[in-house]
Design an enzyme around this catalytic site. Sequence first.
Site, mmCIF file in Angstrom:
data_model
loop_
_atom_site.group_PDB
_atom_site.id
_atom_site.type_symbol
_atom_site.label_atom_id
_atom_site.label_comp_id
_atom_site.label_asym_id
_atom_site.label_seq_id
_atom_site.Cartn_x
_atom_site.Cartn_y
_atom_site.Cartn_z
ATOM 1 N N HIS A 20 0.827 -1.213 0.000
ATOM 2 C CA HIS A 20 0.000 0.000 0.000
ATOM 3 C C HIS A 20 0.858 1.259 0.000
ATOM 4 O O HIS A 20 0.421 2.310 -0.467
ATOM 5 C CB HIS A 20 -0.941 -0.002 1.207
ATOM 6 C CG HIS A 20 -2.113 -0.915 1.042
ATOM 7 N ND1 HIS A 20 -3.202 -0.598 0.253
ATOM 8 C CD2 HIS A 20 -2.363 -2.149 1.543
ATOM 9 C CE1 HIS A 20 -4.083 -1.583 0.295
ATOM 10 N NE2 HIS A 20 -3.592 -2.542 1.063
ATOM 11 N N GLU A 24 -5.716 -13.100 0.156
ATOM 12 C CA GLU A 24 -6.438 -11.838 0.274
ATOM 13 C C GLU A 24 -7.178 -11.570 -1.029
ATOM 14 O O GLU A 24 -6.640 -10.956 -1.951
ATOM 15 C CB GLU A 24 -5.484 -10.680 0.599
ATOM 16 C CG GLU A 24 -4.835 -10.792 1.964
ATOM 17 C CD GLU A 24 -4.079 -9.535 2.363
ATOM 18 O OE1 GLU A 24 -4.018 -8.579 1.545
ATOM 19 O OE2 GLU A 24 -3.557 -9.500 3.493
#
Length: 264
Positions: free
Chosen positions: A134, A184
């Site tokens: 991220h 994920e």
Amino acid sequence: MKKLIFALIVAVIGYQFFMGKQATAPDLPQQLSLESYAISSGNLVLVNRDIQLKQDPTNLAPIPTDIAENVIVNSEFLFENQAIKPLKQLFDAAAKDGIEHFIINSAYRSGKLQQQLYEEHGADYALPSGHSEHQTGLSLDIGSTAGKMENVDEGKWLEEYAADFGFILRYPEDKVDVTGINYEPWHFRYIGLPHSMIMKKNNLVLEEYITFLKKEQFYTTEINGTSYFVQYTDNKTTVNIPDSENYIVSGDNEKGYIITSIVE
């Protein structure tokens, strides 16, 4: 004639690449200086538990709240600017297929925020500063207002078609031993074409793809009528590339660069 010759080279090398045979590089007449490019910048930087991001992104932009109809996004979310257009194309294509209950839950996170999450929730929930994708500005957590991504059409559609727009499912269920991260189904990473398509076709995650590039040094492929020449170099100063004005340079965040050229 030049385009025809290169097309023939593309076909032969593409076949050899997918058949696992050694290919011969085409003529690379253009010299490109790499001195202005950073090892830790670009669409293909590798960030994981072992490899720390050494440079923060410099081209972030807000994700438009109206990026696509029926997509919920926080107005403060930032993403690498060059990836916003393909993200819109992805959501527009999903909407045409009747898949439209998307919500973006997370995008760029600063090193400070990432470290805060790590200290508050621990290693089972977050990675420390510098080790989360991220922080690159190239990753998104995309959810569905209809339920968990592993169970709903939004998750299934993205897993099938995200690669068409340059995105990959970064942490698939069958690659936990490679990524070191549990499955994920919401975490998607922009790496661009043709890389996303090659990875999907050959069932590779980013760690495996970078390893492949280091070993093979180059490959050629054609995606939707566009010919790409992809090459890897650990030379820090110059590299020879095809005679093309359309190329992208990315560091791998370790020791080398990946140059992706579109050949007319």
